[in-house]
Design an enzyme around this catalytic site. Structure first.
Site, mmCIF file in Angstrom:
data_model
loop_
_atom_site.group_PDB
_atom_site.id
_atom_site.type_symbol
_atom_site.label_atom_id
_atom_site.label_comp_id
_atom_site.label_asym_id
_atom_site.label_seq_id
_atom_site.Cartn_x
_atom_site.Cartn_y
_atom_site.Cartn_z
ATOM 1 N N ARG A 89 0.827 -1.206 0.000
ATOM 2 C CA ARG A 89 0.000 0.000 0.000
ATOM 3 C C ARG A 89 0.862 1.257 0.000
ATOM 4 O O ARG A 89 0.542 2.250 -0.655
ATOM 5 C CB ARG A 89 -0.917 -0.016 1.225
ATOM 6 C CG ARG A 89 -2.068 0.979 1.170
ATOM 7 C CD ARG A 89 -2.926 0.897 2.407
ATOM 8 N NE ARG A 89 -4.130 1.706 2.274
ATOM 9 C CZ ARG A 89 -4.926 2.013 3.273
ATOM 10 N NH1 ARG A 89 -4.665 1.582 4.494
ATOM 11 N NH2 ARG A 89 -6.000 2.748 3.081
ATOM 12 N N ASP A 149 -20.295 5.476 1.559
ATOM 13 C CA ASP A 149 -20.471 4.493 2.638
ATOM 14 C C ASP A 149 -21.763 4.774 3.403
ATOM 15 O O ASP A 149 -22.510 3.856 3.765
ATOM 16 C CB ASP A 149 -19.287 4.543 3.608
ATOM 17 C CG ASP A 149 -17.956 4.470 2.894
ATOM 18 O OD1 ASP A 149 -17.378 3.389 2.811
ATOM 19 O OD2 ASP A 149 -17.515 5.528 2.406
ATOM 20 N N ARG A 152 -24.684 3.687 1.386
ATOM 21 C CA ARG A 152 -24.826 2.231 1.475
ATOM 22 C C ARG A 152 -25.493 1.833 2.792
ATOM 23 O O ARG A 152 -26.351 0.941 2.832
ATOM 24 C CB ARG A 152 -23.447 1.568 1.371
ATOM 25 C CG ARG A 152 -22.834 1.599 -0.020
ATOM 26 C CD ARG A 152 -21.362 1.216 0.000
ATOM 27 N NE ARG A 152 -20.830 1.066 -1.345
ATOM 28 C CZ ARG A 152 -19.532 1.119 -1.651
ATOM 29 N NH1 ARG A 152 -18.634 1.322 -0.681
ATOM 30 N NH2 ARG A 152 -19.134 0.958 -2.898
ATOM 31 N N HIS A 176 -12.397 6.224 4.792
ATOM 32 C CA HIS A 176 -13.149 5.505 3.762
ATOM 33 C C HIS A 176 -12.384 4.210 3.504
ATOM 34 O O HIS A 176 -11.528 4.121 2.633
ATOM 35 C CB HIS A 176 -13.245 6.338 2.480
ATOM 36 C CG HIS A 176 -13.808 5.586 1.304
ATOM 37 N ND1 HIS A 176 -15.062 5.030 1.316
ATOM 38 C CD2 HIS A 176 -13.271 5.283 0.096
ATOM 39 C CE1 HIS A 176 -15.281 4.422 0.160
ATOM 40 N NE2 HIS A 176 -14.199 4.567 -0.600
#
Length: 313
Positions: A89, A149, A152, A176
């Site tokens: 990452r 989010d 959702r 997030h």
């Protein structure tokens, strides 16, 4: 002189192109400019959207370069590298920092008055980078944060409880990503406490139900990517909603990402928190009530973000 009638989209992959489409048919803009390293891709996306604009409000979509963004009042940044097999990452973020730095160098040379909306992932870290690299006022640089989010969450709660999702009032906040959290302590259905509403509808084990919903929200992107390779429709609609709040100067409360300065014991990093969004971007971050457990989760999410940013430095 910038105009909120004009919008720029930098990066027209799946996400950027979908954002360009939702913005072009939104009725918010007279012109949308698409900028991409692949000029032919930008030209093709512009042509494809233009062919359907006659079914919506008048809007001209065109491919261009950074010089064409001079008058844009809102600029969406959806460009970024995808993770390579075996890449960490941090390595991915390092590459994206180089890309973002190049974009901002070219953008700020022609326009320092626009509101910048970062959509590329990881959105919280990249919003922090954009803030630092651009030198723009804090409120003028924001990320899409946990707006999707939260949508959702509202959708899933509405489905499970049999109520219109627009009447579900609850937030996902923080990163997030995997450390995001649902604020259940103040969640309600049009003013009725969520736990009370669950009892009314005959749900006896609301704790397990709500945790299951949260897990589905947190893992939604993984599930969609496994099914179809990428997510873009939901974020395209979320970007349209944020753009509406900015262009119409609505002062709407949305959980966008911005620079957090002293809220909830967090300082100097970017996270998604309920914020008042208007013509100047983020006008204020709100300290909504959190339970002690939720506050601890939020601070843990902030710590993870800070550690990631420190590693990059």
């Amino acid at each position: 002189m910038t105009s909120m009638q004009k919008c720029g989209v930098i990066g027209v992959g799946f996400v950027g192109a979908t954002c360009a489409y939702t913005l072009a048919v939104s009725g918010l803009f007279s012109e949308v400019v698409l900028v991409d390293m692949n000029q032919k891709k930008a030209e093709g996306e512009a042509a494809d959207i233009n062919h359907g604009v006659s079914f919506a409000k008048p809007c001209f979509v065109r491919a261009g370069g950074y010089a064409d963004l001079t008058e844009c009042g809102l600029i969406i940044i959806a460009a970024g590298a995808n993770q390579k097999p075996g890449e960490t990452r941090i390595e991915l973020l390092s590459r994206n920092r180089v890309i973002l730095s190049s974009i901002l160098d070219q953008l700020t040379a022609v326009n320092r008055d626009a509101v910048l909306l970062i959509v590329s992932n990881p959105v919280d870290v990249l919003t922090c980078m954009a803030q630092q690299l651009s030198g723009l006022p804090a409120g003028h640089v924001l990320g899409s944060g946990t707006v999707l989010d939260t949508a959702r969450l509202k959708y899933l709660v509405g489905q499970r409880l049999g109520v219109d999702s627009r009447n579900v009032h609850a937030f996902i906040i923080g990163e997030h990503g995997d450390s995001e959290l649902a604020v259940w302590s103040s969640a309600n259905i049009s003013g009725v406490d969520l736990d009370d509403y669950c009892r009314i509808t005959g749900i006896t084990d609301s704790t397990n139900l709500l945790h299951h919903i949260y897990e589905n929200v947190r893992d939604a992107a993984y599930s969609i990517i496994e099914s179809k390779g990428a997510t873009y429709y939901g974020i395209g609609m979320a970007v349209r909603r944020i753009a509406e709040a900015i262009v119409r100067d609505e002062h709407s409360v949305l959980p966008v990402t911005s620079l957090i300065q002293g809220h909830y014991g967090v300082d100097g990093i970017c996270l998604g928190l309920p914020s008042i969004v208007g013509r100047n971007g983020v006008e204020a971050v709100l300290d909504i009530p959190l339970s002690p457990a939720e506050l601890a989760q939020l601070q843990d999410s902030a710590s993870k973000m800070k550690a990631l940013i420190d590693q990059l430095h």
